[in-house]
Write an enzyme that holds these catalytic residues in place. Structure first.
Site, PDB file in Angstrom:
ATOM      1  N   HIS A 160       0.847  -1.190   0.000  1.00 30.47           N
ATOM      2  CA  HIS A 160       0.000   0.000   0.000  1.00 30.47           C
ATOM      3  C   HIS A 160       0.882   1.240   0.000  1.00 30.47           C
ATOM      4  O   HIS A 160       1.985   1.239   0.563  1.00 30.47           O
ATOM      5  CB  HIS A 160      -0.884   0.023   1.239  1.00 30.47           C
TER       6      HIS A 160
ATOM      7  N   GLU B 273       0.772   4.038   1.622  1.00 29.92           N
ATOM      8  CA  GLU B 273       1.137   4.584   2.933  1.00 29.92           C
ATOM      9  C   GLU B 273       2.199   3.725   3.616  1.00 29.92           C
ATOM     10  O   GLU B 273       3.108   4.264   4.253  1.00 29.92           O
ATOM     11  CB  GLU B 273      -0.095   4.680   3.843  1.00 29.92           C
TER      12      GLU B 273
ATOM     13  N   CYS C 146      -5.371   2.036   6.014  1.00 35.07           N
ATOM     14  CA  CYS C 146      -5.949   0.819   6.579  1.00 35.07           C
ATOM     15  C   CYS C 146      -5.237   0.495   7.896  1.00 35.07           C
ATOM     16  O   CYS C 146      -4.290   1.180   8.297  1.00 35.07           O
ATOM     17  CB  CYS C 146      -5.820  -0.337   5.589  1.00 35.07           C
TER      18      CYS C 146
ATOM     19  N   CYS D  27      -1.479  -0.024   7.389  1.00 36.52           N
ATOM     20  CA  CYS D  27      -0.771   1.224   7.121  1.00 36.52           C
ATOM     21  C   CYS D  27      -0.746   2.126   8.346  1.00 36.52           C
ATOM     22  O   CYS D  27       0.259   2.790   8.609  1.00 36.52           O
ATOM     23  CB  CYS D  27      -1.402   1.934   5.933  1.00 36.52           C
TER      24      CYS D  27
END
Length: 160
Positions: free
Chosen positions: A58, A60, A88, A91
């Site tokens: 991801h 992030e 999420c 992250c």
């Protein structure tokens, strides 16, 4: 708020560019205390040459890892991670462990989950990043959701 919105619009534009390159439409940037962009990162799910996607890539999480490698703890503590969508749980944990002090996001996890449903490449959890951060031992300022309609746009039609 204007600076947050300007940076968020930059992250949203980056998420659209990331989608155009064949990745999932997520992007993040890290800005210093004065609002200068230090680094940008798109989603890395689709790894060339790999038979399956990297579900941990991801934007992030990748950005938090880069920040740990490239910036001293003091810089991370005063930095803002600006994300096209709410971080999420994974992250949020990475942001917490990286020592980043502030998060601004566009599209909420709840709205993302409603938008894309149970897509096998992004089984979104409705777990707000605020809840993850609240379980920690240091405060992280969170601003969002902001500009949700704009942040949603790169996702429309991207999930089949």
């Amino acid at each position: 708020m204007t600076d947050d919105e300007t940076l968020l619009r930059r992250a949203i534009a980056l998420s659209a560019a990331v989608r155009d390159s064949g990745q999932h439409p997520f992007a993040a940037l890290l800005a210093d205390a004065e609002g200068r962009v230090l680094m940008e990162q798109g989603n890395g799910f689709h790894v060339p040459g790999w038979p399956h996607g990297d579900g941990t890539a991801h934007a992030e999480r990748l950005l938090a890892t880069r920040a740990c490698r490239e910036l001293p703890p003091e810089a991370r503590a005063t930095a803002t991670l600006v994300s096209s969508a709410e971080p999420c749980a994974m992250c949020a944990g990475a942001i917490y462990w990286a020592g980043i002090g502030r998060v601004v996001y566009g599209l909420s996890e709840r709205r993302l989950k409603a938008l894309i449903g149970p897509h096998p490449e992004n089984l979104t959890m409705d777990l707000p990043c605020r809840d993850v951060f609240a379980a920690g031992q240091r405060p992280i300022e969170v601003v969002g959701p902001l500009l949700e309609a704009e942040a949603e746009a790169p996702h429309r039609g991207a999930w089949g």
